[in-house]
Design an enzyme around this catalytic site. Structure first.
Site, short mmCIF file in Angstrom:
data_model
loop_
_atom_site.label_atom_id
_atom_site.label_comp_id
_atom_site.label_asym_id
_atom_site.label_seq_id
_atom_site.Cartn_x
_atom_site.Cartn_y
_atom_site.Cartn_z
N SER A 254 0.85 -1.19 0.00
CA SER A 254 0.00 0.00 0.00
C SER A 254 0.89 1.24 0.00
O SER A 254 2.11 1.14 0.07
CB SER A 254 -0.91 0.00 1.23
OG SER A 254 -0.13 0.26 2.37
N LYS A 255 0.24 2.38 -0.06
CA LYS A 255 0.93 3.68 -0.15
C LYS A 255 2.06 3.82 0.88
O LYS A 255 3.09 4.42 0.59
CB LYS A 255 -0.07 4.82 0.05
CG LYS A 255 -0.74 5.20 -1.25
CD LYS A 255 0.06 6.29 -1.99
CE LYS A 255 -0.41 6.47 -3.42
NZ LYS A 255 0.66 6.53 -4.38
N ARG A 256 1.82 3.26 2.08
CA ARG A 256 2.86 3.51 3.10
C ARG A 256 4.16 2.75 2.80
O ARG A 256 5.18 2.97 3.45
CB ARG A 256 2.33 3.21 4.51
CG ARG A 256 2.00 1.82 4.75
CD ARG A 256 1.12 1.61 5.98
NE ARG A 256 0.64 0.26 5.89
CZ ARG A 256 1.33 -0.79 6.27
NH1 ARG A 256 2.52 -0.64 6.81
NH2 ARG A 256 0.85 -2.00 6.11
N HIS A 257 4.13 1.86 1.81
CA HIS A 257 5.36 1.19 1.40
C HIS A 257 6.14 2.03 0.39
O HIS A 257 7.18 1.60 -0.10
CB HIS A 257 5.06 -0.18 0.79
CG HIS A 257 4.52 -1.17 1.77
ND1 HIS A 257 3.20 -1.54 1.81
CD2 HIS A 257 5.13 -1.86 2.77
CE1 HIS A 257 3.02 -2.41 2.78
NE2 HIS A 257 4.17 -2.62 3.39
N GLY A 258 5.62 3.20 0.04
CA GLY A 258 6.30 4.04 -0.95
C GLY A 258 5.56 3.99 -2.26
O GLY A 258 4.33 3.88 -2.28
#
Ligand code: GLU
Length: 492
Positions: A254-258
């Site tokens: 998801s987004k928090r992985h970059g």
């Protein structure tokens, strides 16, 4: 059409960007078809009108074009199975759903939003979740009356209440569910548009899709689709569900992985071919030690049985490695074509170095991503200020004092230099060092420092000299000379 021909489809919903997981799905669908000489179809699933994003369909075309995943049929490539955009097929779904109603496999549901909401709230504490099949039991008279009153309705699938439904997934094996657990899902919404749950079956049948390749989030809904195939008497395609893609922490990407979209990765300086190569290995094992595969090679090697069940892990460091391999393998011209926007970012309206071939040579082995270029070559476009300490090198025993006479003598040498090419410049400098009784590094080190003004630069003195050219190199050497003289004067 050839009966044995494999047909797969990519069925993205236009969301405005291409998630890495979606691109991986497109790639695997393409490979399943192309590894068997089949056809790959693009279908746009835009029936969720509330989530419609302007221009999002163009983004899909663009991403597929950039990544080289070419479709044989699609909205702009008629293959005789269109329309390939779901919103243009609205009537087909309604007609087909009404066929099911006639056959007693679906029913009209007039339940109001309020009733459904109250049901949902009441079920918070009960075991049974989902629609309570209220309208499944309406009699003909009630239905006619509601229709006359023009009450809005949805069409629901009438699930069997006992037994079980199973299918064999090509990756995950046999999947079975007890029918009593299946909700009477909505097939046609009150706006007349189909749900994904209905449209996917109709479209895959009508477009003669032989292999449905998609993310494993659809694994457990597929029995519901099997029941629809059976209700219509359609041939059931082969299902190939792909493993999840997780981040390195084991959680769904998801987004928090970059960066999680293809567009993000491109703007971060990854090459499309490196991304595609890496994505192919997210859930598929070629079974050997080869890791670098062009799209053509992937088509040659790909086999469904190499697809794995275990979640794949998206590791950006690994992607960087793939990217660096692709960058190194590029011809100078191909590299420069891709690097040009980054060169322009650095040079703006100033002239680019004449020797772009040398620039490519020094950059290719030193990059993981194209976006690292501006920082690495800024010294070519700008004269940075620096401290004289830049000329100190312990091992080489160089200092501003040793550099000074070298620079003085290099000025006429550079003035008379005719060819700014790697080999003659290198040989000339070696010759020069020899004639001065110095080691190569005692000339090259300070010269590189004076020309680049930074402690670390891609390439050495020879490359810097060739890239800067005579005038700029002389100007920078003169600056170095003046700097040393000024320091000496200040000390005296
Ligand atoms: N529109 C669906 C999605 O984007 C397609 C799923 C499928 O391939 O059947 O997830």
């Amino acid at each position: 059409m050839d009966k044995a021909m494999i047909r797969t489809r990519f069925a993205p919903s236009p969301t405005g960007f291409m998630h890495i997981g979606n691109l991986r799905t497109a790639l695997f669908e393409y490979l399943v078809a192309k590894s068997a000489g089949g056809r790959f179809i693009l279908r746009i699933e835009d029936t969720d009108q509330e989530r419609y994003v302007e221009g999002a369909t163009e983004k899909i075309y663009e991403a597929l074009a950039i990544s080289g995943i070419e479709y044989d049929e699609g909205p702009d490539k008629d293959g005789g199975f269109g329309p390939y955009v779901q919103s243009e097929r609205k009537n087909i779904y309604m007609e087909r759903a009404m066929e099911l109603v006639e056959a007693g496999r679906a029913y009209l549901c007039f339940c109001s939003e309020d009733r459904l909401e109250a049901l949902h709230d009441a079920q918070k504490t009960s075991d049974f979740k989902g629609y309570d099949r209220h309208c499944r039991h309406l009699d003909e008279a009630e239905i006619s009356r509601y229709l006359e009153e023009k009450r809005p309705f949805v069409i629901r699938q009438k699930m069997p209440l006992e037994g079980e439904t199973s299918y064999d997934d090509a990756v995950f094996g046999r999947i079975s569910v007890a029918n009593e657990t299946l909700e009477d899902q909505v097939l046609i919404k009150s706006d007349g548009f189909p749900t994904y749950n209905f449209a996917n079956v109709i479209d895959d049948h009508d477009m003669q899709i032989t292999h449905v390749v998609r993310g494993c989030e659809y694994l457990s809904s597929t029995p519901k689709y099997i029941l629809l195939y059976e209700a219509f008497g359609y041939e059931v395609p082969t299902f190939v569900h792909l493993p999840l893609i997780n981040g390195k922490d084991g959680h769904k990407l998801s987004k928090r992985h970059g960066a999680t979209s293809f567009e993000d990765l491109l703007s971060e300086g990854y090459l499309p071919e490196a991304i595609i190569n890496y994505l192919a290995l997210l859930g598929w094992s070629p079974g050997g030690t080869q890791e670098i595969f062009s799209l053509e090679e992937l088509c040659e090697h790909f086999k469904i049985k190499g697809i794995q069940k275990a979640p794949a892990v998206f590791d950006e460091d690994k992607l960087k490695w793939f990217n660096s391999q692709y960058l190194q393998a590029m011809s100078n011209d191909a590299f420069n074509a891709r690097a040009m926007p980054y060169y322009l970012e650095v040079f703006g309206s100033k002239p680019l170095p004449a020797r772009l071939d040398i620039l490519a040579e020094i950059l290719k082995p030193r990059l993981e991503r194209l976006s690292e270029i501006p920082e690495k070559i800024a010294f070519l476009a700008e004269r940075f200020d620096y401290e004289l300490d830049l000329f100190n090198h312990k091992k080489m025993k160089t200092s501003p004092e040793t550099a000074y006479p070298v620079f003085k003598k290099l000025i006429p040498w550079i003035e008379s230099l005719e060819v700014f090419d790697h080999d003659p410049v290198y040989e000339g400098l070696v010759e020069f060092a020899k004639s001065e009784g110095l080691k190569n590094g005692q000339v090259m080190g300070p010269l590189r420092a004076a020309l680049t003004a930074v402690p670390v630069s891609p390439g050495g003195a020879v490359e810097a000299l060739c890239l800067l050219g005579r005038d700029e190199a002389l100007a920078r050497l003169n600056i170095a000379i003046e700097k040393i003289e000024a320091a000496q004067a200040a000390q005296a």
